[in-house]
Design an enzyme around this catalytic site. Structure first.
Site, PDB file in Angstrom:
ATOM      1  N   LYS A   1      39.147  24.733  84.813  1.00 61.64           N
ATOM      2  CA  LYS A   1      39.835  25.176  83.768  1.00 61.64           C
ATOM      3  C   LYS A   1      39.836  26.499  83.639  1.00 61.64           C
ATOM      4  CE  LYS A   1      41.005  24.039  78.935  1.00 61.64           C
ATOM      5  NZ  LYS A   1      42.618  24.025  79.054  1.00 61.64           N
TER       6      LYS A   1
HETATM    7  N1  PMP Z   1      46.842  20.655  82.246  1.00 62.23           N
HETATM    8  C1  PMP Z   1      46.777  21.895  81.741  1.00 62.23           C
HETATM    9  C2  PMP Z   1      47.139  22.867  82.173  1.00 62.23           C
HETATM   10  C3  PMP Z   1      45.882  22.029  80.672  1.00 62.23           C
HETATM   11  O1  PMP Z   1      45.649  23.256  79.915  1.00 62.23           O
HETATM   12  C4  PMP Z   1      45.381  20.937  79.676  1.00 62.23           C
HETATM   13  C5  PMP Z   1      44.506  21.038  78.508  1.00 62.23           C
HETATM   14  N2  PMP Z   1      43.484  21.254  78.730  1.00 62.23           N
HETATM   15  C6  PMP Z   1      45.362  19.558  80.443  1.00 62.23           C
HETATM   16  C7  PMP Z   1      46.184  19.515  81.481  1.00 62.23           C
HETATM   17  C8  PMP Z   1      44.809  18.419  79.596  1.00 62.23           C
HETATM   18  O2  PMP Z   1      43.451  18.541  79.622  1.00 62.23           O
HETATM   19  P1  PMP Z   1      42.753  17.796  78.498  1.00 62.23           P
HETATM   20  O3  PMP Z   1      43.278  16.483  78.459  1.00 62.23           O
HETATM   21  O4  PMP Z   1      41.432  17.638  78.970  1.00 62.23           O
HETATM   22  O5  PMP Z   1      42.679  18.693  77.488  1.00 62.23           O
END
Ligand code: PMP
Length: 296
Positions: free
Chosen positions: A159
């Site tokens: 991330k």
């Molecule tokens: N894809 C992207 C590009 C994101 O920014 C997020 C949000 N963090 C997600 C998917 C979903 O991830 P999560 O469920 O862990 O928040």
């Protein structure tokens, strides 16, 4: 709409091991993370004072940094204690948390082996990403011009702040064209995800979701897959071509901030939020509140 800038608010932020007043949580303009994208972050939500999937987010922050070649200098326990302190000091029981880690200013070039690793944790109230009336009908997605890169091109499991460059460009283009968000294909042309949330399709009562092999395998995505399986719904994680969207009756997005957000349109193609989406929205709401009840 008046905007309250994020650097001019009351409250407290955890920065490099200490609590500082919100407006004093600053970094220098010559910061490696800002110039070269050596920065990773998390987005977390707490419900009734309990952070949902707290440990998973802590682990992912560490892993995201490792994938960019640096190590977060704080243990899981220290980070989780810091998150709890930030929530307490800012008096937030239902809100959003933003841990972020970046390379500092000791070196200002591609090579930055000696930079200090900084970590900050902020938290603020963020009730819902979209207004209830928009959420009820489903949001409108445009198709993005940019594609999610191959894992051979970028550290796609991290991330990492740098991976969001194409997300902001795509989201802005969608908003300019009157849509709420953009749907991105991957480097092979398969359906991938929205700019900050994962994608789910419902076809004849079964769930189909793109295989997370070149984009973030969201914590919400994994939670929703588990909830669907618990409810006896068949889940297919596979490569999905955009032409297959015509076979979907319902479409929704998942993410920590987005939670489960129904999709009403993808670039002219209409969908109606239906029984499966609503069932999973209820199950997700119950799951996120379960920790709060236990803590109460
Ligand atoms: N894809 C992207 C590009 C994101 O920014 C997020 C949000 N963090 C997600 C998917 C979903 O991830 P999560 O469920 O862990 O928040």
């Amino acid at each position: 709409m008046s905007i309250i800038p994020f650097d001019d608010r009351d409250g407290f932020i955890w920065l490099d091991g200490t609590i500082v007043p919100w407006r004093e949580a600053k970094t220098h303009v010559l910061t490696h993370g800002l110039h070269y994208g050596s920065c990773v972050f998390e987005g977390e939500r707490c419900y009734g004072g309990a952070i949902f999937k707290n440990r998973e987010h802590t682990e992912r922050l560490h892993r995201s940094a490792e994938l960019l070649g640096f190590t977060i200098p704080y243990s899981y326990e220290v980070l989780e204690a810091a998150k709890a302190e930030v929530l307490k000091l800012n008096k937030i029981s239902d809100g959003y948390l933003r841990p972020v880690a970046w390379r500092g200013s000791e070196m200002m070039a591609i090579s930055a082996q000696q930079t200090k690793i900084h970590v900050a944790i902020a938290s603020w109230a963020w009730p819902s990403m979209y207004k209830p009336e928009i959420k009820q009908k489903g949001i409108r997605l445009a198709m993005a011009d940019y594609k999610r890169p191959s894992p051979e091109t970028a550290p796609t499991a991290s991330k990492a702040a740098g991976l969001y460059m194409i997300c902001t460009i795509s989201k802005h283009a969608a908003e300019k064209a009157g849509f709420d968000d953009a749907l991105m294909l991957d480097y092979r042309g398969y359906l991938a995800e929205a700019t900050g949330a994962n994608l789910f399709l419902v076809m004849d009562g079964e769930i189909h979701t793109p295989k997370a092999d070149c984009f973030l395998d969201g914590i919400t995505r994994r939670t929703v897959i588990a909830l669907a399986k618990e409810a006896g719904i068949t889940v297919h994680e596979r490569h999905i071509k955009p032409e297959e969207l015509v076979r979907a009756q319902e479409v929704f997005l998942t993410g920590t901030a987005a939670e489960i957000t129904p999709v009403g349109e993808i670039q002219g193609q209409k969908f109606t939020p239906g029984a499966v989406t609503h069932q999973l929205m209820d199950a997700y709401t119950a799951a996120t509140r379960a920790g709060a009840k236990a803590a109460a």
